[in-house]
Design an enzyme around this catalytic site. Structure first.
Site, PDB file in Angstrom:
ATOM      1  N   ASP A  42     -17.280   7.235  -0.832  1.00  0.00           N
ATOM      2  CA  ASP A  42     -15.970   7.126  -0.181  1.00  0.00           C
ATOM      3  C   ASP A  42     -15.652   8.504   0.414  1.00  0.00           C
ATOM      4  OD1 ASP A  42     -13.434   6.273   0.618  1.00  0.00           O
ATOM      5  OD2 ASP A  42     -12.540   6.464  -1.370  1.00  0.00           O
TER       6      ASP A  42
ATOM      7  N   ARG B 139     -13.345  -8.872   2.503  1.00  0.00           N
ATOM      8  CA  ARG B 139     -11.940  -8.598   2.144  1.00  0.00           C
ATOM      9  C   ARG B 139     -11.090  -9.832   2.455  1.00  0.00           C
ATOM     10  NH1 ARG B 139      -9.977  -3.274   1.912  1.00  0.00           N
ATOM     11  NH2 ARG B 139      -8.051  -4.264   1.212  1.00  0.00           N
TER      12      ARG B 139
ATOM     13  N   HIS C 170      -7.578   0.678  -6.171  1.00  0.00           N
ATOM     14  CA  HIS C 170      -7.746  -0.171  -4.991  1.00  0.00           C
ATOM     15  C   HIS C 170      -8.429  -1.477  -5.439  1.00  0.00           C
ATOM     16  CE1 HIS C 170      -7.782  -1.384  -0.962  1.00  0.00           C
ATOM     17  NE2 HIS C 170      -8.589  -0.507  -0.406  1.00  0.00           N
TER      18      HIS C 170
ATOM     19  N   GLN D 139     -10.173  -4.078  -2.921  1.00  0.00           N
ATOM     20  CA  GLN D 139     -11.432  -3.588  -2.380  1.00  0.00           C
ATOM     21  C   GLN D 139     -12.563  -3.786  -3.387  1.00  0.00           C
ATOM     22  OE1 GLN D 139     -12.176  -2.024   0.796  1.00  0.00           O
ATOM     23  NE2 GLN D 139     -14.206  -2.532  -0.006  1.00  0.00           N
TER      24      GLN D 139
ATOM     25  N   ARG E  74       0.882  -1.183   0.000  1.00  0.00           N
ATOM     26  CA  ARG E  74       0.000   0.000   0.000  1.00  0.00           C
ATOM     27  C   ARG E  74       0.911   1.223   0.000  1.00  0.00           C
ATOM     28  NH1 ARG E  74      -5.093   1.504   3.737  1.00  0.00           N
ATOM     29  NH2 ARG E  74      -5.953   0.064   2.197  1.00  0.00           N
TER      30      ARG E  74
ATOM     31  N   CYS F 102     -16.194   1.576   1.131  1.00  0.00           N
ATOM     32  CA  CYS F 102     -14.998   0.762   1.387  1.00  0.00           C
ATOM     33  C   CYS F 102     -14.551   0.844   2.843  1.00  0.00           C
ATOM     34  CB  CYS F 102     -13.869   1.204   0.462  1.00  0.00           C
ATOM     35  SG  CYS F 102     -13.485   2.965   0.569  1.00  0.00           S
TER      36      CYS F 102
HETATM   37  N1  NVA Z   1      -9.970   6.791  -1.051  1.00  0.00           N
HETATM   38  C1  NVA Z   1      -9.564   6.286   0.237  1.00  0.00           C
HETATM   39  C2  NVA Z   1      -9.803   4.821   0.323  1.00  0.00           C
HETATM   40  C3  NVA Z   1      -9.453   4.189   1.631  1.00  0.00           C
HETATM   41  C4  NVA Z   1      -9.677   2.706   1.673  1.00  0.00           C
HETATM   42  C5  NVA Z   1      -8.096   6.621   0.452  1.00  0.00           C
HETATM   43  O1  NVA Z   1      -7.305   6.452  -0.477  1.00  0.00           O
HETATM   44  O2  NVA Z   1      -7.748   7.073   1.547  1.00  0.00           O
HETATM   45  N1   CP Z   2     -11.023  -0.240   2.828  1.00  0.00           N
HETATM   46  C1   CP Z   2      -9.733  -0.275   3.219  1.00  0.00           C
HETATM   47  O1   CP Z   2      -8.820  -0.516   2.426  1.00  0.00           O
HETATM   48  O2   CP Z   2      -9.575  -0.055   4.546  1.00  0.00           O
HETATM   49  P1   CP Z   2      -8.184   0.188   5.295  1.00  0.00           P
HETATM   50  O3   CP Z   2      -7.664   1.524   4.835  1.00  0.00           O
HETATM   51  O4   CP Z   2      -8.531   0.164   6.743  1.00  0.00           O
HETATM   52  O5   CP Z   2      -7.245  -0.904   4.903  1.00  0.00           O
END
Ligand code: NVA
Ligand code: CP
Length: 310
Positions: free
Chosen positions: A230, A298, A135, A138, A108, A270
């Site tokens: 989101d 997940r 993502h 997800q 990530r 998500c």
């Molecule tokens: N758009 C959000 C998704 C988190 C799972 C982010 O990138 O922070």
């Molecule tokens: N939805 C998701 O990826 O959650 P986290 O940021 O907690 O991993």
């Protein structure tokens, strides 16, 4: 017939074929069932997964770690400061070194190109656990969750209300790949990237589905089977939070907005949700909400991904 996915990386949904997507779903169902009845499924006995996080995480971190453990393997967590990566060592050297120790990497991070490079220079599968652009884990989970609830994907309409971010991009790719219609409403300046919309339109044409990009949420939500939202400020955009709150006024998913969807619509997010901003408590906690099923899934879907790739 089973498609061999061994050794492949998962960087974005658009790289998957429809057969590969349904293979992931079939294995997810079977692994979920095995877990439920307590049947052992150590298909990755002794395999090692490296998990690199340059951003925080609850779901991705815990579900990958529990997932690899339940498959008989071992997960190793590294945060941004644990590795030499991009500080005193290049991505290409890191990829080559980690490939000598590990059987797979989940990462990530911010820049999607870093994940592409990790996969390019390494010789083990790389799984994208979120970048600024995509993502995929997800959205594969979201589609699996919809399939569980509705028994079909083709022809359903998903309305995404909010920022044209990583989630919007992966939903565009994912929905168009499986023949779902997707309508996105975002304020001007916050629309999904053109090249992702173009790629998704190619998928949609092939599958006979529709992609629509609107300015007004109500236009997108009309007759939707699924409403998805989101956060307005993603990880890394914390400084823009107040500015974005103003720009996204009118984009909150609330009881007034959902009246335009089908009565039995599913509400999806998500997570983490910023309750009171992009969505109200009432909608998050309603009968239509499946947010915690998404979170649980997940685990099952990522176990299937790891089992197929590693
Ligand atoms: N758009 C959000 C998704 C988190 C799972 C982010 O990138 O922070
Ligand atoms: N939805 C998701 O990826 O959650 P986290 O940021 O907690 O991993």
């Amino acid at each position: 017939m089973a498609v061999n996915m061994k050794g492949k990386s998962l960087l974005e949904i658009n790289h998957l074929t429809l057969e590969e997507i349904y293979q992931i779903f079939d294995l997810s169902t079977s692994l979920k069932q095995k877990r439920l009845i307590g049947e052992p499924h150590s298909v990755l006995e002794g395999k090692k997964l490296g998990m690199i996080f340059s951003k925080p995480s609850t779901r991705t971190r815990v579900s990958f770690e529990v997932g690899i453990y339940e498959l008989g393997g071992y997960g190793m967590f590294f945060n941004q400061n644990d590795l030499q990566l991009k500080k005193s060592e290049s991505i290409s050297d890191t990829a080559k070194v980690l490939s000598r120790y590990l059987d797979g990497i989940m990462i990530r991070t911010f820049d999607h190109q870093d994940v592409v490079d990790l996969a390019k220079y390494g010789s083990i599968p790389v799984i994208n656990g979120l970048t600024d652009l995509h993502h995929p884990c997800q959205v594969l989970t979201d589609l699996f969750t919809i399939l569980e609830k509705r028994r079909t994907l083709k022809g359903l309409k998903l309305a995404y209300i909010g920022d044209g971010n990583n989630m919007a991009h992966s939903l565009l790719h994912g929905c168009s790949k499986v023949g779902m219609n997707i309508a996105i409403a975002s304020p001007s300046g916050y629309k999904p990237l053109d090249f992702i919309v173009k790629e998704s339109k190619i998928n949609a044409k092939y599958m006979g589905s529709k992609i629509e990009i609107f300015d007004k949420p109500i236009d997108a939500v009309k007759n939707a089977d699924i409403i998805y939202t989101d956060v307005w400020a993603s990880m890394g955009q914390e400084k823009e939070k107040e500015e974005r709150k103003k720009k996204f006024a009118g984009f909150q998913v609330n009881s007034k907005m959902v009246q335009h969807a089908k009565e039995d619509y599913l509400f999806m997010h998500c997570l983490p949700a910023h309750r009171g901003d992009e969505v109200t408590d009432e909608i998050c906690d309603s009968q239509n909400s499946v947010i915690f099923d998404e979170a649980e899934n997940r685990l099952h879907v990522q176990k299937a991904i790891m089992a197929l790739l590693m």
